[in-house]
Write an enzyme that holds these catalytic residues in place. Structure first.
Site, PDB file in Angstrom:
ATOM      1  N   ASP A 205       0.854  -1.184   0.000  1.00  0.00           N
ATOM      2  CA  ASP A 205       0.000   0.000   0.000  1.00  0.00           C
ATOM      3  C   ASP A 205       0.890   1.235   0.000  1.00  0.00           C
ATOM      4  O   ASP A 205       1.796   1.346   0.842  1.00  0.00           O
ATOM      5  CB  ASP A 205      -0.902   0.013   1.234  1.00  0.00           C
ATOM      6  CG  ASP A 205      -2.010  -1.030   1.158  1.00  0.00           C
ATOM      7  OD1 ASP A 205      -2.098  -1.721   0.126  1.00  0.00           O
ATOM      8  OD2 ASP A 205      -2.785  -1.151   2.129  1.00  0.00           O
TER       9      ASP A 205
ATOM     10  N   ASP B 246     -15.164  -3.124  -1.161  1.00  0.00           N
ATOM     11  CA  ASP B 246     -14.713  -2.997   0.226  1.00  0.00           C
ATOM     12  C   ASP B 246     -15.937  -2.737   1.094  1.00  0.00           C
ATOM     13  O   ASP B 246     -16.586  -1.697   0.945  1.00  0.00           O
ATOM     14  CB  ASP B 246     -13.708  -1.848   0.343  1.00  0.00           C
ATOM     15  CG  ASP B 246     -12.580  -1.976  -0.684  1.00  0.00           C
ATOM     16  OD1 ASP B 246     -12.141  -3.111  -0.920  1.00  0.00           O
ATOM     17  OD2 ASP B 246     -12.164  -0.950  -1.241  1.00  0.00           O
TER      18      ASP B 246
END
Length: 246
Positions: A8, A129
């Site tokens: 990330d 998500d």
């Protein structure tokens, strides 16, 4: 099953967030390309990358870091974060990204996903998500009113390569994958589903290899790899032996 190590990106660095909160970021490596090289050397076969700043900005922000990773490793890379139009999809695929992940735009602009998947078969994934069953968007800053299953069903015949399903409540907290919800989603659609959020230990690998999880295409691991809670060699050996037995 593929075990995807996750990188990330925030401010050009390799970080992990807790529950998607940018204020709760831990920096694990100042050099994302070096981290990618390490993962490849450990034997991983597919890299998962998210441009966190891009997810909030709605456009690529950490492009330089992504390009340095592409120049460093030979393994395929899937990338999400800030991919909201066809031009961005085309740009990343032309630079060597194997598969782009469309998240917010999958909720806001389903036509984009269908257009991109038709133009680039097998190279477009959808990132869903979920927070309390509902899909979050804009870098998880907003929660929509639709469920992951409702959105996934929109793309049943669109040629989408995979659905990446993340349980936000578990992400970065090492609580274990939410396999019940992920398997429920995978059983309800024909698109391959990848589990994400909460991967904590070798037990998650074992659980992914059970018959009930046979429809899952893989899992994403982040913090557990960085913290040393998962031994890459042991995890990958388990997966290899399961493949050989199949």
């Amino acid at each position: 099953m593929i075990l995807f190590p996750a990188i990330d990106l925030k401010n050009g660095q390799c970080v992990r967030l807790e529950q998607g909160d940018m204020a709760r970021a831990t920096v694990f490596n100042l050099d994302p390309a070096a981290q990618a090289r390490d993962f490849e050397a450990q034997g991983f076969e597919y890299l998962h990358v998210v441009d966190l700043d891009g997810a909030f900005a709605g456009k690529p922000v950490n492009a330089q870091a992504v390009e340095s990773m592409l120049a460093t490793v030979k393994m395929p890379v899937q990338l999400g974060g800030g991919i909201r139009d066809l031009a961005t999809v085309e740009a990343w695929l032309s630079k060597g990204i194997t598969r782009v992940i469309i998240g917010t735009a999958a909720v806001r602009d389903p036509a984009l996903v269908k257009q991109a998947a038709k133009k680039f078969p097998g190279r477009v994934a959808v990132g869903l998500d979920a927070r309390d069953g509902k899909v979050a968007v804009e870098g998880w800053a907003e929660t929509s009113t639709v469920t992951a299953l409702e959105i996934a069903r929109r793309f049943e015949d669109a040629g989408v390569a995979a659905i990446i399903f993340t349980d936000i409540a578990r992400d970065g907290l090492l609580k274990g994958l939410n396999l019940d919800a992920t398997i429920e989603l995978a059983d309800a659609i024909s698109i391959p589903v990848i589990a994400s959020g909460g991967f904590a230990s070798i037990d998650d690998v074992t659980a992914m290899l059970q018959p009930r999880a046979s429809r899952l295409a893989g899992a994403i691991s982040g913090r557990a790899l960085y913290d040393g809670r998962v031994d890459p060699a042991a995890a990958l050996a388990l997966i290899r032996s399961a493949r050989a037995a199949a």
